[in-house]
Design a protein around this motif. Sequence first.
Motif, PDB file in Angstrom:
ATOM      1  N   LEU A   1      22.238  -0.437  50.650  1.00 22.24           N
ATOM      2  CA  LEU A   1      22.451   0.398  49.474  1.00 22.24           C
ATOM      3  C   LEU A   1      21.440   0.075  48.374  1.00 22.24           C
ATOM      4  O   LEU A   1      20.932   0.973  47.690  1.00 22.24           O
ATOM      5  N   ARG A   2      21.146  -1.220  48.204  1.00 25.79           N
ATOM      6  CA  ARG A   2      20.178  -1.607  47.184  1.00 25.79           C
ATOM      7  C   ARG A   2      18.790  -1.081  47.526  1.00 25.79           C
ATOM      8  O   ARG A   2      18.035  -0.659  46.649  1.00 25.79           O
ATOM      9  N   GLN A   3      18.443  -1.133  48.817  1.00 20.45           N
ATOM     10  CA  GLN A   3      17.160  -0.585  49.232  1.00 20.45           C
ATOM     11  C   GLN A   3      17.108   0.913  48.970  1.00 20.45           C
ATOM     12  O   GLN A   3      16.101   1.450  48.500  1.00 20.45           O
ATOM     13  N   GLU A   4      18.197   1.598  49.295  1.00 19.79           N
ATOM     14  CA  GLU A   4      18.267   3.037  49.060  1.00 19.79           C
ATOM     15  C   GLU A   4      18.247   3.332  47.563  1.00 19.79           C
ATOM     16  O   GLU A   4      17.621   4.303  47.110  1.00 19.79           O
ATOM     17  N   GLN A   5      18.935   2.509  46.774  1.00 18.89           N
ATOM     18  CA  GLN A   5      18.946   2.678  45.327  1.00 18.89           C
ATOM     19  C   GLN A   5      17.544   2.547  44.762  1.00 18.89           C
ATOM     20  O   GLN A   5      17.126   3.345  43.897  1.00 18.89           O
ATOM     21  N   ASP A   6      16.790   1.564  45.254  1.00 14.74           N
ATOM     22  CA  ASP A   6      15.424   1.370  44.780  1.00 14.74           C
ATOM     23  C   ASP A   6      14.549   2.557  45.159  1.00 14.74           C
ATOM     24  O   ASP A   6      13.732   3.026  44.349  1.00 14.74           O
ATOM     25  N   ARG A   7      14.731   3.064  46.389  1.00 16.40           N
ATOM     26  CA  ARG A   7      13.936   4.215  46.826  1.00 16.40           C
ATOM     27  C   ARG A   7      14.240   5.437  45.961  1.00 16.40           C
ATOM     28  O   ARG A   7      13.328   6.145  45.516  1.00 16.40           O
ATOM     29  N   ILE A   8      15.527   5.680  45.696  1.00 17.28           N
ATOM     30  CA  ILE A   8      15.911   6.839  44.886  1.00 17.28           C
ATOM     31  C   ILE A   8      15.425   6.678  43.448  1.00 17.28           C
ATOM     32  O   ILE A   8      14.969   7.636  42.814  1.00 17.28           O
TER      33      ILE A   8
END
Length: 257
Positions: free
Chosen positions: A93-100
Amino acid sequence: MTSATRSGEWSIQDLAKAAGTTSRTLRHYGQLGLLLPSRIGANGYRYYDQNSLVRLQRILLLRELGLGLPAIAEVLNGHQDTTAALRAHLELLRQEQDRIRRQIESVTTTLHKTERGEQLMAAEVFDGFDHTKYKDEVIERWGKDAYESGDRWWRSLSEADKMAYQQTHIDIAADYGRARAAGRTPDSDEVQAIAQRHRDWLGDGWHGRQLTAEAFIGLGEMYVADMRFRKNYDVHGEGIAEFVRDAMKVYAEHRLR
């Protein structure tokens, strides 16, 4: 306070409503073995406990990440430690949050520059939309052919395959952490089995060339020296990166030479 709250159980209707899904979907998950009820009442109604809530949260998260139900089943069956699984999902989720976040900043910059009639920069426009930001570094470290081979392979994957690939690495890192916490040594059979999975995850066509013992050892050293890689392991405990490096060295010296 509802009876479900008092008993620590949720009916299928209550659970579906809380999760924003349908009873039909939950029954389908049950038929596939993804989410079995904790018990079935004398009236035939299905009831779910707190463990069911955590499992459903994981299922819904993996669905949002683009995984199909068969892939989700593999992830759930291969990761029985709930705490470690939640840590792994949190990292995703943190990786996805950073990407978004990067995409939002990119679109915002594009919007503002367009409104002001300013010149756009490709690096700003496309930040967060692909994985090529380490292109120069990969070419410098392993060569142009290595980058192009890896780039072709990555682009050939579906979004679900990419997420599954990333999840596999997160699982491997978590298993290293659990093994060290249990007192296992880098040369133990259990840890060497994890190192085997690590090597399998990297594959035979690693950066377009054979994964040699020297390359595997070098990767282990990089996991310790480079904070971008170290954090993927040390999130499971301080010093895990060194533990992984040592396990990879033992594996390389005995299995790759």
